[in-house]
Design an enzyme around this catalytic site. Structure first.
Site, mmCIF file in Angstrom:
data_model
loop_
_atom_site.group_PDB
_atom_site.id
_atom_site.type_symbol
_atom_site.label_atom_id
_atom_site.label_comp_id
_atom_site.label_asym_id
_atom_site.label_seq_id
_atom_site.Cartn_x
_atom_site.Cartn_y
_atom_site.Cartn_z
ATOM 1 N N ASN A 168 18.176 17.493 -17.500
ATOM 2 C CA ASN A 168 17.160 17.359 -18.151
ATOM 3 C C ASN A 168 17.233 16.040 -18.481
ATOM 4 O O ASN A 168 17.572 15.521 -19.155
ATOM 5 C CB ASN A 168 16.675 17.894 -19.504
ATOM 6 N N GLU A 169 16.758 14.853 -16.998
ATOM 7 C CA GLU A 169 16.771 13.470 -17.039
ATOM 8 C C GLU A 169 15.908 12.892 -18.425
ATOM 9 O O GLU A 169 15.441 13.042 -18.912
ATOM 10 C CB GLU A 169 16.659 12.796 -16.102
ATOM 11 N N SER A 170 16.355 11.441 -18.377
ATOM 12 C CA SER A 170 15.785 10.412 -19.419
ATOM 13 C C SER A 170 14.172 10.637 -18.997
ATOM 14 O O SER A 170 13.798 10.640 -17.943
ATOM 15 C CB SER A 170 15.990 8.775 -19.262
ATOM 16 N N SER A 174 12.614 13.727 -20.455
ATOM 17 C CA SER A 174 12.059 14.919 -20.788
ATOM 18 C C SER A 174 11.946 15.258 -22.236
ATOM 19 O O SER A 174 12.154 14.503 -22.816
ATOM 20 C CB SER A 174 13.525 15.589 -20.210
ATOM 21 N N THR A 225 22.933 9.818 -12.161
ATOM 22 C CA THR A 225 23.142 10.787 -12.624
ATOM 23 C C THR A 225 23.320 11.409 -10.645
ATOM 24 O O THR A 225 24.265 12.019 -10.643
ATOM 25 C CB THR A 225 21.798 12.134 -12.102
#
Length: 642
Positions: free
Chosen positions: A166-168, A170, A185
């Protein structure tokens, strides 16, 4: 166990920390605490005749956790018969037998070594058709919901604060889905894929919503590289830019950290703001240096108002006025600077970091990879040699996995042309070249390099290391290639260090009987090789400690290309002139396979020589800002007392 430590966190600390955090001495101790928490939950569920639903993570962070769970199973009869596991994520696309697959990771590190039923562990499927992923994700969540949710979720944390993938950006209601991976990532993962070009751009991840619904969450983080994002997650605002910050609203979450990852938390970086501290020499230096850098003032220019306004009035009360404290710390900083890292002969050494005698020392520099010596302490390396010491360098590992495939083929092709040009028997060389070419051409992600390819890559690194040592002025008798066995797996994942690794290291120390040892203390190394190599050195020194020559041996730790020592920790700073900076750069250039698209670039796009120069200049600049002499660059060391 973890909760009992949490209870000790004061309300004053909680004013800064919005998530329960527990700091352990090391990742090993922290991992055992987390494993004990899981084991307690499993046993509790067993007594109640219930299934225990675990959410599991991958990556380097939980490796010791899984090793401890395996140990608990084998040595203390912890059963996993009642465990149902759901993994957080998987790269997409990804074959389950690929080296980088989380299916393979979980089987090799945990599932194949405990008695969990195969039908009871679930890992997102990286082989699906893209059109089927949405339905698959719904079913994945439905399985979790049908079991009443996750009882305990294990998390790591990414450099940008991602949990799972869940990246920035999300949102808190995000569900299990296919996501596009952030560049940060992918760069961090690129070491596992032989470069960014081969790193997947997408992954399947459990959503934030499902993570937040877990009954208990344990997030683990190790090393200084995670310290900034830990501070943002624990002390900063809740924001989608740092998904881990959502855990501030979880009713039963805890961050378990080691000293490195917790180093920027307020209670660690400026503990005097949080509670009353004992003002010993180390604490005073840390506080004064930090204050001067924060206020951008030389140490000697700090005023009593500066101390009082920044929560350090207790220091004035207990120790004395600002002027005396400033002089005291300035002198300590001044005494760390030396142009004589091996000690200055016939000089008063009472305020120098190294002894004057013996005037000519036997020096052993340990280099985890074949270029860490010149990258991390090249200026000091050359100065020790030029000042007449007997300098030895030991390359602990072959570094073969850091050589690109095309470099191996180019090297092999050169050997064939060389043999042909001089009329040498070329039959065997051609056979090896054909075998290597055929393998590399058809290499799958699930395959490691064949022995011939690994040997070629190792020879490339060895020749470059030898070229650097010749450049510094060493002879063959002073160059040692340890080729520690733990490293030789052909993959990023290494074997645990063993007796042979320790014996090789002990034998070399016994042979040289050094007065000085230099070793890489850079635990921010993303590969982990530095730490294993350092642990091997520590164990070797522990076993040799009673030897008569060891009473005269000092161990100095340097940092690698990734991070420098904090100024307040530095005990020896070796200045470099502009010409010495250039000389070091040329030494680094001898490692041609590590230039222009290096395999393990990490999250920093600069080449290693650029990182080293910038870091050395930054250290010198900080000394200048503190009011000391201005040098072009500085290399820094901390003495380790064993």
């Amino acid at each position: 166990m973890i909760k009992s430590k949490i209870d000790k966190v004061t309300s004053f600390e909680k004013r800064f920390e919005k998530i329960n955090t527990v700091i352990f001495e090391s990742s090993e101790v922290a991992s055992k605490a987390a494993a004990a928490e899981i084991a307690t939950l499993i046993k509790k569920k067993q007594k109640a005749n219930e299934m225990c639903v675990l959410g599991l993570a991958t990556g380097s962070t939980p490796k010791r956790l899984y090793a401890e769970l395996v140990r608990l199973h084998k040595e203390e009869n912890l059963s996993f018969k009642n465990v149902i596991a759901f993994n957080l994520d998987e790269y997409y696309p990804m074959e389950p037998d690929a080296i980088q697959s989380y299916v393979r990771f979980m089987k090799e590190l945990l599932f194949n070594h405990v008695d969990i039923e195969p039908e009871n562990y679930h890992i997102p499927d990286g082989t699906l058709e893209k059109k089927d992923i949405a339905d698959y994700c719904k079913e994945y969540e439905a399985k979790i919901d049908a079991l009443g949710g996750i009882d305990l979720q294990i998390l790591g944390i990414g450099g940008n604060g991602h949990i799972g993938f869940n990246e920035s950006g999300s949102l808190p209601n995000s569900k299990t889905r296919l996501v596009t991976l952030d560049h940060i990532t992918r760069v961090a993962a690129s070491k596992d894929f032989q470069g960014l070009y081969n790193t997947p751009k997408t992954a399947i991840t459990l959503g934030i919503k499902q993570i937040m619904q877990a009954k208990q969450v344990i997030l683990m983080a190790w090393g200084e590289g995670k310290s900034s994002i830990i501070k943002a997650s624990v002390e900063g605002p809740i924001t989608e830019q740092v998904p881990a910050s959502y855990l501030q609203e979880h009713p039963n979450s805890v961050f378990i950290l080691d000293n490195g990852s917790s180093s920027k938390l307020t209670r660690v970086s400026t503990p005097w703001i949080v509670e009353k501290v004992e003002w010993d020499e180390k604490m005073i230096k840390k506080a004064v240096v930090g204050l001067a850098l924060r206020l951008e003032k030389p140490v000697l220019m700090l005023t009593e108002a500066d101390y009082i306004e920044n929560g350090m009035s207790d220091l004035l009360t207990e120790v004395g006025d600002a002027y005396d404290i400033n002089i005291r710390i300035f002198n300590k900083l001044q005494h760390t600077i030396t142009g004589w890292p091996g000690g200055k002969p016939n000089a008063d050494d009472s305020n120098r970091p190294e002894r004057a005698n013996p005037a000519k020392k036997r020096v052993l520099i340990f280099s985890p990879h074949p270029d860490d010596d010149i990258i991390s302490m090249g200026g000091t390396f050359m100065r020790l040699q030029n000042q007449g010491h007997e300098v030895h360098v030991a390359y602990q590992t072959s570094g073969n996995i850091a050589v690109a495939d095309d470099e191996a083929l180019r090297f092999s092709d050169f050997v064939i042309d060389y043999n042909r040009s001089f009329g040498l028997d070329n039959k065997k060389s051609i056979e090896i070249y054909k075998k290597a070419t055929e393998f590399i051409k058809n290499k799958k992600t699930s395959e490691i390099d064949i022995e011939e390819v690994r040997n070629i890559k190792g020879l490339i690194r060895r020749s470059e290391a030898r070229a650097t040592s010749y450049y510094v002025g060493l002879t063959d008798e002073q160059i040692h290639f340890n080729d520690l066995p733990f490293y030789e797996t052909g993959t990023i994942e290494k074997n645990p260090p063993g007796e042979e690794d320790i014996k090789i290291t002990m034998d070399l120390i016994e042979k040289i009987k050094p007065h000085q040892i230099y070793a890489a203390g850079d635990l921010a190394d993303p590969h982990g090789t530095h730490k294993v190599c350092l642990d091997i050195i520590f164990e070797a020194l522990k076993r040799l400690k009673t030897k008569s020559y060891m009473k005269d041996c000092w161990l100095w730790l340097y940092r690698g290309a990734w991070q420098e020592w904090d100024i307040e920790d530095i005990e020896m700073a070796v200045p470099m002139s502009p010409s010495q900076v250039l000389a070091k750069r040329y030494g680094i250039f001898k490692h041609q396979s590590q230039k222009d698209g290096v395999v393990f670039q990490g999250s920093d796009s600069r080449e290693f020589w650029q990182r080293a120069e910038d870091r050395n200049k930054e250290t010198a600049t900080k000394y200048d800002e503190l009011g000391l002499a201005h040098y072009a660059a500085m290399e820094a060391f901390v003495r380790y007392h064993f």
